[in-house]
Design a protein around this motif. Structure first.
Motif, PDB file in Angstrom:
ATOM      1  N   VAL A   1     -27.473  40.444 -42.096  1.00 34.07           N
ATOM      2  CA  VAL A   1     -28.058  41.782 -42.171  1.00 34.07           C
ATOM      3  C   VAL A   1     -26.926  42.797 -42.031  1.00 34.07           C
ATOM      4  CG1 VAL A   1     -29.710  43.374 -41.133  1.00 34.07           C
ATOM      5  CG2 VAL A   1     -30.183  40.918 -41.126  1.00 34.07           C
ATOM      6  N   ALA A   2     -26.768  43.635 -43.043  1.00 39.16           N
ATOM      7  CA  ALA A   2     -25.713  44.650 -43.042  1.00 39.16           C
ATOM      8  C   ALA A   2     -26.358  46.030 -43.058  1.00 39.16           C
ATOM      9  CB  ALA A   2     -24.810  44.482 -44.255  1.00 39.16           C
ATOM     10  N   ALA A   3     -25.924  46.872 -42.146  1.00 41.49           N
ATOM     11  CA  ALA A   3     -26.431  48.246 -42.064  1.00 41.49           C
ATOM     12  C   ALA A   3     -25.281  49.216 -42.261  1.00 41.49           C
ATOM     13  CB  ALA A   3     -27.096  48.480 -40.711  1.00 41.49           C
ATOM     14  N   ARG A   4     -25.599  50.396 -42.770  1.00 46.87           N
ATOM     15  CA  ARG A   4     -24.530  51.362 -43.083  1.00 46.87           C
ATOM     16  C   ARG A   4     -23.838  51.887 -41.828  1.00 46.87           C
ATOM     17  NH1 ARG A   4     -28.874  55.248 -45.354  1.00 46.87           N
ATOM     18  NH2 ARG A   4     -29.858  55.864 -43.425  1.00 46.87           N
ATOM     19  N   ASP A   5     -24.553  51.885 -40.676  1.00 46.55           N
ATOM     20  CA  ASP A   5     -23.935  52.320 -39.427  1.00 46.55           C
ATOM     21  C   ASP A   5     -24.666  51.686 -38.241  1.00 46.55           C
ATOM     22  OD1 ASP A   5     -26.290  53.848 -39.001  1.00 46.55           O
ATOM     23  OD2 ASP A   5     -25.393  55.573 -39.992  1.00 46.55           O
ATOM     24  N   ALA A   6     -24.105  51.867 -37.053  1.00 47.31           N
ATOM     25  CA  ALA A   6     -24.660  51.241 -35.853  1.00 47.31           C
ATOM     26  C   ALA A   6     -26.064  51.749 -35.537  1.00 47.31           C
ATOM     27  CB  ALA A   6     -23.725  51.483 -34.669  1.00 47.31           C
ATOM     28  N   ASP A   7     -26.320  53.027 -35.741  1.00 48.01           N
ATOM     29  CA  ASP A   7     -27.646  53.577 -35.445  1.00 48.01           C
ATOM     30  C   ASP A   7     -28.727  52.962 -36.329  1.00 48.01           C
ATOM     31  OD1 ASP A   7     -26.691  55.207 -33.424  1.00 48.01           O
ATOM     32  OD2 ASP A   7     -26.340  56.906 -34.772  1.00 48.01           O
ATOM     33  N   THR A   8     -28.408  52.747 -37.595  1.00 48.79           N
ATOM     34  CA  THR A   8     -29.359  52.129 -38.516  1.00 48.79           C
ATOM     35  C   THR A   8     -29.656  50.696 -38.086  1.00 48.79           C
ATOM     36  OG1 THR A   8     -28.492  53.484 -40.314  1.00 48.79           O
ATOM     37  CG2 THR A   8     -29.807  51.579 -40.940  1.00 48.79           C
ATOM     38  N   LEU A   9     -28.621  49.958 -37.686  1.00 50.55           N
ATOM     39  CA  LEU A   9     -28.820  48.580 -37.233  1.00 50.55           C
ATOM     40  C   LEU A   9     -29.629  48.546 -35.941  1.00 50.55           C
ATOM     41  CD1 LEU A   9     -28.285  45.596 -37.721  1.00 50.55           C
ATOM     42  CD2 LEU A   9     -26.171  45.834 -36.413  1.00 50.55           C
ATOM     43  N   ARG A  10     -29.319  49.449 -35.005  1.00 49.87           N
ATOM     44  CA  ARG A  10     -30.080  49.519 -33.751  1.00 49.87           C
ATOM     45  C   ARG A  10     -31.555  49.776 -34.014  1.00 49.87           C
ATOM     46  NH1 ARG A  10     -26.502  53.213 -31.781  1.00 49.87           N
ATOM     47  NH2 ARG A  10     -24.721  52.044 -31.118  1.00 49.87           N
ATOM     48  N   ALA A  11     -31.850  50.707 -34.905  1.00 46.22           N
ATOM     49  CA  ALA A  11     -33.242  51.020 -35.239  1.00 46.22           C
ATOM     50  C   ALA A  11     -33.948  49.812 -35.854  1.00 46.22           C
ATOM     51  CB  ALA A  11     -33.303  52.215 -36.192  1.00 46.22           C
ATOM     52  N   LEU A  12     -33.247  49.098 -36.728  1.00 43.42           N
ATOM     53  CA  LEU A  12     -33.833  47.906 -37.342  1.00 43.42           C
ATOM     54  C   LEU A  12     -34.132  46.843 -36.296  1.00 43.42           C
ATOM     55  CD1 LEU A  12     -34.425  46.214 -39.975  1.00 43.42           C
ATOM     56  CD2 LEU A  12     -32.129  45.313 -39.635  1.00 43.42           C
ATOM     57  N   LEU A  13     -33.190  46.584 -35.413  1.00 43.93           N
ATOM     58  CA  LEU A  13     -33.390  45.567 -34.380  1.00 43.93           C
ATOM     59  C   LEU A  13     -34.506  45.969 -33.414  1.00 43.93           C
ATOM     60  CD1 LEU A  13     -29.673  44.649 -33.582  1.00 43.93           C
ATOM     61  CD2 LEU A  13     -31.299  43.391 -35.015  1.00 43.93           C
ATOM     62  N   ARG A  14     -34.599  47.244 -33.123  1.00 42.08           N
ATOM     63  CA  ARG A  14     -35.651  47.731 -32.228  1.00 42.08           C
ATOM     64  C   ARG A  14     -37.035  47.591 -32.873  1.00 42.08           C
ATOM     65  NH1 ARG A  14     -33.359  52.243 -30.992  1.00 42.08           N
ATOM     66  NH2 ARG A  14     -34.142  53.312 -32.827  1.00 42.08           N
TER      67      ARG A  14
ATOM     68  N   GLY B   1     -28.215  35.853 -34.073  1.00 42.83           N
ATOM     69  CA  GLY B   1     -27.223  34.921 -33.557  1.00 42.83           C
ATOM     70  C   GLY B   1     -25.850  35.552 -33.630  1.00 42.83           C
ATOM     71  N   GLY B   2     -25.061  35.333 -32.612  1.00 40.04           N
ATOM     72  CA  GLY B   2     -23.712  35.902 -32.606  1.00 40.04           C
ATOM     73  C   GLY B   2     -23.709  37.358 -32.178  1.00 40.04           C
ATOM     74  N   ARG B   3     -22.627  38.021 -32.486  1.00 39.20           N
ATOM     75  CA  ARG B   3     -22.502  39.426 -32.093  1.00 39.20           C
ATOM     76  C   ARG B   3     -22.386  40.301 -33.331  1.00 39.20           C
ATOM     77  NH1 ARG B   3     -17.334  41.507 -31.921  1.00 39.20           N
ATOM     78  NH2 ARG B   3     -15.730  40.076 -32.608  1.00 39.20           N
ATOM     79  N   VAL B   4     -22.531  41.564 -33.123  1.00 38.13           N
ATOM     80  CA  VAL B   4     -22.437  42.529 -34.222  1.00 38.13           C
ATOM     81  C   VAL B   4     -20.973  42.675 -34.619  1.00 38.13           C
ATOM     82  CG1 VAL B   4     -22.816  44.925 -34.880  1.00 38.13           C
ATOM     83  CG2 VAL B   4     -24.474  43.758 -33.427  1.00 38.13           C
ATOM     84  N   ARG B   5     -20.733  42.651 -35.925  1.00 37.58           N
ATOM     85  CA  ARG B   5     -19.394  42.872 -36.459  1.00 37.58           C
ATOM     86  C   ARG B   5     -19.382  44.241 -37.132  1.00 37.58           C
ATOM     87  NH1 ARG B   5     -21.227  37.969 -37.199  1.00 37.58           N
ATOM     88  NH2 ARG B   5     -22.000  38.316 -39.298  1.00 37.58           N
ATOM     89  N   GLN B   6     -18.387  45.052 -36.758  1.00 37.25           N
ATOM     90  CA  GLN B   6     -18.302  46.395 -37.324  1.00 37.25           C
ATOM     91  C   GLN B   6     -17.053  46.494 -38.189  1.00 37.25           C
ATOM     92  OE1 GLN B   6     -18.600  49.559 -34.496  1.00 37.25           O
ATOM     93  NE2 GLN B   6     -19.152  51.030 -36.064  1.00 37.25           N
ATOM     94  N   ALA B   7     -17.255  46.953 -39.427  1.00 38.53           N
ATOM     95  CA  ALA B   7     -16.148  47.114 -40.373  1.00 38.53           C
ATOM     96  C   ALA B   7     -15.473  48.467 -40.152  1.00 38.53           C
ATOM     97  CB  ALA B   7     -16.676  47.014 -41.802  1.00 38.53           C
ATOM     98  N   GLU B   8     -14.331  48.650 -40.797  1.00 43.26           N
ATOM     99  CA  GLU B   8     -13.587  49.898 -40.662  1.00 43.26           C
ATOM    100  C   GLU B   8     -14.367  51.100 -41.196  1.00 43.26           C
ATOM    101  OE1 GLU B   8      -9.664  49.622 -42.258  1.00 43.26           O
ATOM    102  OE2 GLU B   8      -9.194  47.838 -41.096  1.00 43.26           O
ATOM    103  N   ASP B   9     -15.242  50.853 -42.185  1.00 43.65           N
ATOM    104  CA  ASP B   9     -16.016  51.966 -42.756  1.00 43.65           C
ATOM    105  C   ASP B   9     -17.235  52.335 -41.906  1.00 43.65           C
ATOM    106  OD1 ASP B   9     -17.724  49.853 -43.212  1.00 43.65           O
ATOM    107  OD2 ASP B   9     -17.896  50.181 -45.374  1.00 43.65           O
ATOM    108  N   GLY B  10     -17.423  51.639 -40.769  1.00 43.35           N
ATOM    109  CA  GLY B  10     -18.538  51.954 -39.871  1.00 43.35           C
ATOM    110  C   GLY B  10     -19.766  51.097 -40.093  1.00 43.35           C
ATOM    111  N   SER B  11     -19.788  50.315 -41.175  1.00 48.00           N
ATOM    112  CA  SER B  11     -20.948  49.447 -41.411  1.00 48.00           C
ATOM    113  C   SER B  11     -20.941  48.296 -40.408  1.00 48.00           C
ATOM    114  CB  SER B  11     -20.933  48.912 -42.844  1.00 48.00           C
ATOM    115  OG  SER B  11     -19.806  48.080 -43.047  1.00 48.00           O
ATOM    116  N   CYS B  12     -22.131  47.800 -40.102  1.00 53.91           N
ATOM    117  CA  CYS B  12     -22.301  46.740 -39.109  1.00 53.91           C
ATOM    118  C   CYS B  12     -23.071  45.581 -39.718  1.00 53.91           C
ATOM    119  CB  CYS B  12     -23.076  47.262 -37.908  1.00 53.91           C
ATOM    120  SG  CYS B  12     -22.281  48.614 -37.052  1.00 53.91           S
TER     121      CYS B  12
END
Length: 104
Positions: free
Chosen positions: A12-25, A32-43
């Protein structure tokens, strides 16, 4: 409708951390595992979901990529496991309460 017993590993790839947080909530997928954040801010994070749940995770700012069929991989790994107790001596006798039955 898909087989409810099939579990997929989806990335699951989200454009930013807030979008991913909202999806998980909202969706509460099994991750499984931990969140990986790219240099462009996507997670990105891996989630274990049914095919229907994978479709439901897709929304604006979120992409879902199926990595593998975790159910099939699990069954293949189980087939690799031997039967019996490999550490027991060959002449070991069963112990406990049971009926002694001859092999046919």
């Amino acid at each position: 409708m898909s087989d409810d017993r099939t579990i997929l590993r989806a990335r699951v790839a989200a454009r930013d951390a807030d979008t991913l947080r909202a999806l998980l909530r909202d969706a509460h997928p099994d991750v499984g595992g931990r969140v990986r954040q790219a240099e462009d801010g996507s997670c990105t994070i891996d989630a274990y979901v049914t095919p229907d749940e994978a479709e439901a995770l897709e929304r604006e700012g979120v992409t879902v990529t199926i990595v593998e069929d975790a159910t099939a991989v699990g069954r293949a790994r189980q087939a690799e496991v031997g039967e019996g107790d490999r550490f027991a001596p060959e002449d070991a006798l069963p112990q406990g309460l049971a009926l002694k039955v001859k092999d046919s």
